[in-house]
Design a protein around this motif. Structure first.
Motif, PDB file in Angstrom:
ATOM      1  N   ASP A 231      74.295   9.408 -29.355  1.00  0.00           N
ATOM      2  CA  ASP A 231      75.676   9.829 -29.551  1.00  0.00           C
ATOM      3  C   ASP A 231      76.625   9.261 -28.501  1.00  0.00           C
ATOM      4  O   ASP A 231      77.843   9.355 -28.640  1.00  0.00           O
ATOM      5  CB  ASP A 231      75.776  11.364 -29.588  1.00  0.00           C
ATOM      6  N   HIS A 232      76.085   8.655 -27.438  1.00  0.00           N
ATOM      7  CA  HIS A 232      76.940   8.025 -26.424  1.00  0.00           C
ATOM      8  C   HIS A 232      77.511   6.687 -26.917  1.00  0.00           C
ATOM      9  O   HIS A 232      78.579   6.267 -26.464  1.00  0.00           O
ATOM     10  CB  HIS A 232      76.153   7.745 -25.139  1.00  0.00           C
TER      11      HIS A 232
ATOM     12  N   LYS B  40      76.393  -1.198 -24.745  1.00  0.00           N
ATOM     13  CA  LYS B  40      76.985  -1.009 -26.070  1.00  0.00           C
ATOM     14  C   LYS B  40      76.725  -2.180 -27.015  1.00  0.00           C
ATOM     15  O   LYS B  40      76.461  -1.976 -28.188  1.00  0.00           O
ATOM     16  CB  LYS B  40      78.484  -0.767 -25.934  1.00  0.00           C
TER      17      LYS B  40
ATOM     18  N   ILE C 244      71.033   6.845 -21.638  1.00  0.00           N
ATOM     19  CA  ILE C 244      71.989   6.719 -22.738  1.00  0.00           C
ATOM     20  C   ILE C 244      71.369   7.331 -23.980  1.00  0.00           C
ATOM     21  O   ILE C 244      70.225   7.031 -24.336  1.00  0.00           O
ATOM     22  CB  ILE C 244      72.333   5.241 -23.017  1.00  0.00           C
ATOM     23  N   HIS C 245      72.127   8.187 -24.657  1.00  0.00           N
ATOM     24  CA  HIS C 245      71.673   8.797 -25.899  1.00  0.00           C
ATOM     25  C   HIS C 245      72.441   8.190 -27.076  1.00  0.00           C
ATOM     26  O   HIS C 245      73.507   7.587 -26.895  1.00  0.00           O
ATOM     27  CB  HIS C 245      71.869  10.309 -25.860  1.00  0.00           C
TER      28      HIS C 245
ATOM     29  N   SER D 216      85.615   9.140 -17.342  1.00  0.00           N
ATOM     30  CA  SER D 216      84.395   8.349 -17.458  1.00  0.00           C
ATOM     31  C   SER D 216      83.655   8.376 -16.127  1.00  0.00           C
ATOM     32  O   SER D 216      84.045   9.080 -15.192  1.00  0.00           O
ATOM     33  CB  SER D 216      84.753   6.915 -17.819  1.00  0.00           C
TER      34      SER D 216
ATOM     35  N   THR E 228      77.392  -1.590 -19.214  1.00  0.00           N
ATOM     36  CA  THR E 228      77.285  -1.065 -20.570  1.00  0.00           C
ATOM     37  C   THR E 228      76.142  -1.691 -21.371  1.00  0.00           C
ATOM     38  O   THR E 228      75.809  -2.868 -21.210  1.00  0.00           O
ATOM     39  CB  THR E 228      78.612  -1.269 -21.332  1.00  0.00           C
TER      40      THR E 228
ATOM     41  N   ARG F   2      81.181   6.149 -27.918  1.00  0.00           N
ATOM     42  CA  ARG F   2      82.311   6.401 -27.015  1.00  0.00           C
ATOM     43  C   ARG F   2      82.141   5.863 -25.608  1.00  0.00           C
ATOM     44  O   ARG F   2      82.945   6.181 -24.747  1.00  0.00           O
ATOM     45  CB  ARG F   2      82.623   7.897 -26.980  1.00  0.00           C
ATOM     46  N   ILE F   3      81.094   5.054 -25.371  1.00  0.00           N
ATOM     47  CA  ILE F   3      80.994   4.429 -24.052  1.00  0.00           C
ATOM     48  C   ILE F   3      81.732   3.103 -24.050  1.00  0.00           C
ATOM     49  O   ILE F   3      81.985   2.513 -25.100  1.00  0.00           O
ATOM     50  CB  ILE F   3      79.527   4.221 -23.615  1.00  0.00           C
TER      51      ILE F   3
END
Length: 250
Positions: free
Chosen positions: A244-245, A8, A241-242, A79, A6, A248-249
């Motif tokens: 908007d991802h 994130k 990865i965009h 996922s 990730t 919710r990732i």
């Protein structure tokens, strides 16, 4: 290019505003997690860990696990890992349920699963595997109410995030002997010394090891270098990865 899972907690949204392309090797890291999950499903369906502990205590334990054949497996979260698990379940003689708010019925059918909600999935599944991200709306997704919906003898597998499960409620359900839990992640992580989950015969714990380790890490490097090559050639990226991802990732 993040040569691991990730992004994130590494990427600020301003990166996307600047037009910088972000990609990760999360897809490559998903493979060993899916493999771990499949092993957990097979072993969990035979109640392997509870029976092993009883066996080492002397003699053969009474009663066996029902096995995976003909069982109903519930997957929470389509996922990267969830989809790899669904792909592998497609080749087995099992019934598959899927709960994911971002998947429609046609997509679920294409994945070989019947789309339903989390409550129905918990009530109907012999084995439940969690593959959802840690978000405010998924915090304690599996709580006391949903644990109570699970049929006696159900197996709960968590290779996603510990916060998806209400730990205190899980302790109560496992102490009562209603369900078995196979956990690669917990909340908190690690569990404090003397925690009940560390001692229960129907709980099997591993220290967040399902992802790439040892020789498996090579896949991450291979994915990263191949992804850079795709970028330089102008080919579609496999791990992009965009913005908007991020919400919710995992």
């Amino acid at each position: 290019m993040h040569a691991a899972g990730t992004v994130k907690r590494l990427i600020d949204p301003v990166v996307f505003e600047r037009g910088i392309v972000v990609t990760s090797a999360a897809q490559a890291n998903a493979l060993p997690v899916a493999e771990y999950t499949m092993a957990a499903l097979f072993l969990g369906a035979k109640q392997t860990f509870r029976r092993s502990r009883a066996y080492t205590g002397g003699g053969f334990p009474p009663g066996g696990g029902p096995g995976l054949l003909g069982s109903t497996v519930g997957i929470i979260g389509a996922s990267r890992v969830g989809r790899l698990v669904l792909e592998r379940l497609h080749h087995l003689d099992v019934n598959v349920l899927l709960a994911d708010p971002y998947v429609n019925m046609d997509e679920a059918n294409a994945l070989g699963a019947v789309l339903t909600d989390v409550d129905d999935l918990c009530a109907r599944s012999d084995l439940i595997s969690l593959h959802a991200p840690a978000l405010p709306e998924t915090h304690h997704l599996i709580d006391a109410r949903r644990l109570a919906l699970m049929p006696p003898g159900a197996v709960l597998i968590n290779t996603a995030r510990g916060s998806l499960v209400d730990t205190e409620a899980l302790v109560e359900a496992c102490t009562a002997g209603r369900i078995t839990a196979l956990l690669d992640v917990t909340d908190p992580e690690p569990l404090p010394t003397g925690h009940p989950l560390l001692t229960l015969d129907n709980v099997f714990l591993t220290p967040h090891l399902a992802g790439a380790e040892g020789r498996e890490v090579q896949r991450l490097g291979e994915f990263a270098t191949a992804e850079i090559a795709r970028f330089l050639r102008g080919d579609p990226l496999q791990g992009q990865i965009h913005l908007d991802h991020l919400a919710r990732i995992a």
